[in-house]
Design a protein around this motif. Structure first.
Motif, PDB file in Angstrom:
ATOM      1  N   ALA A  55       0.873  -1.184   0.000  1.00 41.89           N
ATOM      2  CA  ALA A  55       0.000   0.000   0.000  1.00 41.89           C
ATOM      3  C   ALA A  55       0.906   1.229   0.000  1.00 41.89           C
ATOM      4  CB  ALA A  55      -0.910  -0.012   1.221  1.00 41.89           C
ATOM      5  N   MET A  56       1.028   1.879  -1.146  1.00 46.26           N
ATOM      6  CA  MET A  56       1.994   2.983  -1.234  1.00 46.26           C
ATOM      7  C   MET A  56       1.436   4.182  -1.988  1.00 46.26           C
ATOM      8  SD  MET A  56       5.656   1.100  -1.600  1.00 46.26           S
ATOM      9  CE  MET A  56       6.131  -0.090  -0.330  1.00 46.26           C
ATOM     10  N   THR A  57       2.043   5.310  -1.717  1.00 51.94           N
ATOM     11  CA  THR A  57       1.603   6.533  -2.354  1.00 51.94           C
ATOM     12  C   THR A  57       2.247   6.691  -3.725  1.00 51.94           C
ATOM     13  OG1 THR A  57       1.230   8.882  -1.955  1.00 51.94           O
ATOM     14  CG2 THR A  57       3.425   8.065  -1.404  1.00 51.94           C
ATOM     15  N   ALA A  58       1.546   7.363  -4.621  1.00 48.14           N
ATOM     16  CA  ALA A  58       2.108   7.674  -5.937  1.00 48.14           C
ATOM     17  C   ALA A  58       2.933   8.955  -5.854  1.00 48.14           C
ATOM     18  CB  ALA A  58       0.991   7.838  -6.958  1.00 48.14           C
ATOM     19  N   VAL A  59       2.505   9.860  -4.976  1.00 48.47           N
ATOM     20  CA  VAL A  59       3.209  11.136  -4.784  1.00 48.47           C
ATOM     21  C   VAL A  59       3.144  11.480  -3.297  1.00 48.47           C
ATOM     22  CG1 VAL A  59       3.229  13.607  -5.323  1.00 48.47           C
ATOM     23  CG2 VAL A  59       2.576  11.979  -7.102  1.00 48.47           C
ATOM     24  N   SER A  60       4.298  11.846  -2.726  1.00 48.68           N
ATOM     25  CA  SER A  60       4.329  12.217  -1.301  1.00 48.68           C
ATOM     26  C   SER A  60       3.757  13.615  -1.109  1.00 48.68           C
ATOM     27  CB  SER A  60       5.776  12.194  -0.813  1.00 48.68           C
ATOM     28  OG  SER A  60       5.978  13.152   0.199  1.00 48.68           O
ATOM     29  N   ASN A  61       2.821  13.740  -0.174  1.00 45.43           N
ATOM     30  CA  ASN A  61       2.227  15.065   0.065  1.00 45.43           C
ATOM     31  C   ASN A  61       3.164  15.984   0.821  1.00 45.43           C
ATOM     32  OD1 ASN A  61       1.808  13.511   2.531  1.00 45.43           O
ATOM     33  ND2 ASN A  61       0.613  15.254   3.219  1.00 45.43           N
ATOM     34  N   ALA A  62       4.129  15.414   1.583  1.00 51.01           N
ATOM     35  CA  ALA A  62       4.995  16.257   2.409  1.00 51.01           C
ATOM     36  C   ALA A  62       6.230  16.717   1.646  1.00 51.01           C
ATOM     37  CB  ALA A  62       5.417  15.497   3.660  1.00 51.01           C
ATOM     38  N   ILE A  63       6.779  15.841   0.799  1.00 48.94           N
ATOM     39  CA  ILE A  63       8.055  16.122   0.133  1.00 48.94           C
ATOM     40  C   ILE A  63       7.863  16.408  -1.360  1.00 48.94           C
ATOM     41  CG2 ILE A  63      10.354  15.149  -0.396  1.00 48.94           C
ATOM     42  CD1 ILE A  63      10.085  15.297   2.572  1.00 48.94           C
ATOM     43  N   GLY A  64       6.844  15.760  -1.955  1.00 51.14           N
ATOM     44  CA  GLY A  64       6.623  15.910  -3.395  1.00 51.14           C
ATOM     45  C   GLY A  64       7.224  14.789  -4.227  1.00 51.14           C
ATOM     46  N   THR A  65       7.853  13.807  -3.586  1.00 51.36           N
ATOM     47  CA  THR A  65       8.452  12.682  -4.331  1.00 51.36           C
ATOM     48  C   THR A  65       7.400  11.967  -5.183  1.00 51.36           C
ATOM     49  OG1 THR A  65       9.952  12.271  -2.487  1.00 51.36           O
ATOM     50  CG2 THR A  65       9.668  10.471  -4.083  1.00 51.36           C
ATOM     51  N   VAL A  66       7.725  11.760  -6.462  1.00 48.00           N
ATOM     52  CA  VAL A  66       6.917  10.877  -7.313  1.00 48.00           C
ATOM     53  C   VAL A  66       7.556   9.495  -7.212  1.00 48.00           C
ATOM     54  CG1 VAL A  66       6.105  10.394  -9.658  1.00 48.00           C
ATOM     55  CG2 VAL A  66       6.335  12.766  -8.886  1.00 48.00           C
ATOM     56  N   THR A  67       6.809   8.517  -6.764  1.00 49.34           N
ATOM     57  CA  THR A  67       7.382   7.177  -6.566  1.00 49.34           C
ATOM     58  C   THR A  67       7.241   6.355  -7.860  1.00 49.34           C
ATOM     59  OG1 THR A  67       5.300   6.168  -5.840  1.00 49.34           O
ATOM     60  CG2 THR A  67       6.649   7.252  -4.135  1.00 49.34           C
ATOM     61  N   PRO A  68       8.048   5.310  -8.019  1.00 51.91           N
ATOM     62  CA  PRO A  68       7.903   4.444  -9.214  1.00 51.91           C
ATOM     63  C   PRO A  68       6.741   3.468  -9.019  1.00 51.91           C
ATOM     64  CG  PRO A  68       9.713   3.669  -7.850  1.00 51.91           C
ATOM     65  CD  PRO A  68       9.161   4.883  -7.147  1.00 51.91           C
ATOM     66  N   ILE A  69       5.546   4.028  -8.875  1.00 51.42           N
ATOM     67  CA  ILE A  69       4.420   3.226  -8.380  1.00 51.42           C
ATOM     68  C   ILE A  69       3.978   2.143  -9.369  1.00 51.42           C
ATOM     69  CG2 ILE A  69       2.576   4.835  -9.129  1.00 51.42           C
ATOM     70  CD1 ILE A  69       2.737   3.016  -5.730  1.00 51.42           C
ATOM     71  N   ALA A  70       4.048   2.444 -10.686  1.00 46.96           N
ATOM     72  CA  ALA A  70       3.618   1.413 -11.654  1.00 46.96           C
ATOM     73  C   ALA A  70       4.572   0.223 -11.595  1.00 46.96           C
ATOM     74  CB  ALA A  70       3.559   2.000 -13.065  1.00 46.96           C
ATOM     75  N   ALA A  71       5.871   0.501 -11.465  1.00 47.04           N
ATOM     76  CA  ALA A  71       6.851  -0.590 -11.377  1.00 47.04           C
ATOM     77  C   ALA A  71       6.658  -1.373 -10.082  1.00 47.04           C
ATOM     78  CB  ALA A  71       8.269  -0.025 -11.453  1.00 47.04           C
ATOM     79  N   ILE A  72       6.341  -0.668  -9.009  1.00 43.99           N
ATOM     80  CA  ILE A  72       6.104  -1.335  -7.720  1.00 43.99           C
ATOM     81  C   ILE A  72       4.886  -2.268  -7.833  1.00 43.99           C
ATOM     82  CG2 ILE A  72       5.352  -0.932  -5.320  1.00 43.99           C
ATOM     83  CD1 ILE A  72       7.084   1.674  -5.411  1.00 43.99           C
ATOM     84  N   CYS A  73       3.828  -1.757  -8.476  1.00 38.52           N
ATOM     85  CA  CYS A  73       2.612  -2.580  -8.632  1.00 38.52           C
ATOM     86  C   CYS A  73       2.916  -3.806  -9.488  1.00 38.52           C
ATOM     87  CB  CYS A  73       1.487  -1.762  -9.259  1.00 38.52           C
ATOM     88  SG  CYS A  73       0.871  -0.484  -8.153  1.00 38.52           S
ATOM     89  N   ALA A  74       3.701  -3.614 -10.565  1.00 41.78           N
ATOM     90  CA  ALA A  74       4.014  -4.747 -11.448  1.00 41.78           C
ATOM     91  C   ALA A  74       4.822  -5.799 -10.683  1.00 41.78           C
ATOM     92  CB  ALA A  74       4.791  -4.256 -12.671  1.00 41.78           C
ATOM     93  N   ALA A  75       5.803  -5.328  -9.902  1.00 39.37           N
ATOM     94  CA  ALA A  75       6.642  -6.273  -9.142  1.00 39.37           C
ATOM     95  C   ALA A  75       5.792  -7.036  -8.126  1.00 39.37           C
ATOM     96  CB  ALA A  75       7.767  -5.519  -8.442  1.00 39.37           C
ATOM     97  N   ALA A  76       4.877  -6.333  -7.474  1.00 40.89           N
ATOM     98  CA  ALA A  76       4.025  -6.985  -6.472  1.00 40.89           C
ATOM     99  C   ALA A  76       3.096  -7.999  -7.139  1.00 40.89           C
ATOM    100  CB  ALA A  76       3.224  -5.932  -5.715  1.00 40.89           C
ATOM    101  N   ARG A  77       2.483  -7.567  -8.219  1.00 46.08           N
ATOM    102  CA  ARG A  77       1.502  -8.458  -8.878  1.00 46.08           C
ATOM    103  C   ARG A  77       2.149  -9.725  -9.402  1.00 46.08           C
ATOM    104  NH1 ARG A  77      -3.148  -6.094 -12.431  1.00 46.08           N
ATOM    105  NH2 ARG A  77      -4.589  -6.846 -10.853  1.00 46.08           N
TER     106      ARG A  77
END
Ligand code: PLP
Length: 411
Positions: free
Chosen positions: A174-196
């Protein structure tokens, strides 16, 4: 999900004139609203859509046989179709909730009831409290364990760190796509693919992504996606959960009441079809219709054009902050959207925020409901600016000169 540049240049002054709140003065100064990450101001188109419902057919949905109710139902379900389409999903995959917090709580309670002792839930160090606390509660109920993937010293989340944290017992990422505090854009699609690929269920907190870039549930490849309407120019009290239909079919309802049932007797009940199985009671009808209008408004500008323009604003703002002595930006992520956090040496963030307010500049100061990531950087509070599509270079200039003056006089 993309922040790729486009060639369209939106007409910022036309956009500003669509948003009445931006014309206000605060403490005798023109408002410079740099707090979109908390909530975005509402366009007139959204206000008009809500007014139209409240004025012309203020009826309940789904249940009435009269004309008003038919019109309300058509507008409500029409909004569901256009919002789902905007986010790359089908209408039956979209459950309306009060927002990201309620969506994640829904998953933590309904899907979370399938957790067993020793199962692991993986979150990142960047999460908002809304994507921490519901999992802590789920762990208390079920005996599952919450594990956290750290970021690097620049506040980047690496796919390799997430993969290293997977174990045989990982049930959910369960992860964020963008951090509200820092602004980091995470590699969320890659994370989802690896998890799936390992059979792990995935939830994306897209609250800070949907206002700033093209987000498509299908392309993300996750199982659940949570977001809030009020951060994407819609009203407060409405947002949603988009999910894979098979999971929505399989998991139990979270809340019981009217509209979510097919039949009820004193002995048992049967559930309505998805998504209504998860929408107990009278929904936020006006808010949903307003959110549908917000999606029309965003579509008209174009998410590519918004991402492109906002990237320019962020680069400009980072450059300006870096040029000021005693200002330190917190986190230097490789990809940023929506927000920049900073501290001023020798000044409390709350004081900086309050003094900027006297200059008509609205920023956020505090922990931004993301205490763990601030603690990760040895802080309990920052000033956060969150520029958006309606902000101008001139406003960033006003912000910079006001901040310089505040530091000179009070710092
Ligand atoms: N997740 C993120 C990343 C957020 O920024 C926020 C709000 O700031 C939330 C969740 C919670 O959103 P809401 O309060 O609209 O439920």
């Amino acid at each position: 999900m993309t922040t790729q540049p486009t060639t369209n240049c939106p007409d910022i002054f036309a956009i500003r004139s669509d948003i009445p709140a931006l014309a206000r003065e605060v403490h005798g100064k023109p408002l410079v609203y740099l707090d979109a990450a908390a909530t975005t101001p509402r366009p007139q188109h959204v206000i008009d859509a809500i007014n139209h419902y409240e004025t012309h057919f203020p009826a309940n949905v789904h249940r009435g046989v009269h004309e008003f109710s038919g019109e309300a139902t058509a507008a409500y379900e029409g909004a569901r179709r256009s919002i789902a389409n905007f986010l790359g999903a089908d209408a039956h995959q979209l459950v309306f909730t009060r927002g990201t917090t309620e969506s994640i709580n829904l998953v933590a309670n309904a899907w979370g009831s399938t957790l067993s002792p020793g199962d692991e839930i993986l979150i990142s160090a960047l999460e908002h409290h809304a994507n921490i606390v519901p999992w802590q509660l789920a762990c208390e109920r079920t005996g599952a364990e919450l594990r956290v993937v750290d970021v690097d010293g620049d506040a980047n989340l690496h796919i390799e760190s997430v993969e290293e944290a997977f174990t045989e017992r990982t049930r959910l990422v369960a992860m964020t796509a963008v951090s509200n505090a820092i602004g980091t854009v995470t590699p969320i699609a890659a994370i989802c693919a690896a998890a799936r690929s390992r059979g792990i269920t995935t939830l994306v907190d897209a609250a800070q992504a949907v206002p700033h870039m093209h987000v498509d549930f299908g392309e993300l490849g996750c199982d659940f996606m949570a977001w809030s309407g009020h951060k994407m120019y819609g009203p407060t009290g409405i947002g949603g959960l988009i999910a894979q239909p098979a999971i929505l079919e399989a998991i139990p309802p979270w809340q019981g009441g009217g509209d979510m049932i097919r039949t009820v007797s004193f002995e048992s009940c049967t559930w309505n079809d998805i998504p209504w199985k998860f929408e107990a009671g009278t929904p936020n009808i006006g808010g949903t219709i307003g959110l549908g209008a917000a999606v029309e408004w965003l579509t008209q500008i174009g998410m590519g054009a918004i991402a492109d323009y906002e990237q320019k604003l962020l680069h400009d703002a980072v450059k300006r902050l870096r040029s000021i002595d005693r200002v330190e930006i917190v986190g230097t992520p490789a990809s940023r959207a929506g927000a920049i956090s900073f501290v001023v040496d020798g000044m409390h963030p709350a004081d900086v925020g309050a003094m900027l307010d006297r200059h008509g500049i609205a920023v956020r100061a505090g922990h931004h409901c993301a205490q763990p990531i601030l603690e990760r950087f040895g802080l309990n509070s920052t000033v956060r600016i969150a520029p958006a599509i309606y902000n101008t270079a001139g406003e960033l200039n006003t912000f910079e000169s006001s901040l310089r003056r505040i530091i000179d006089v009070f710092g």
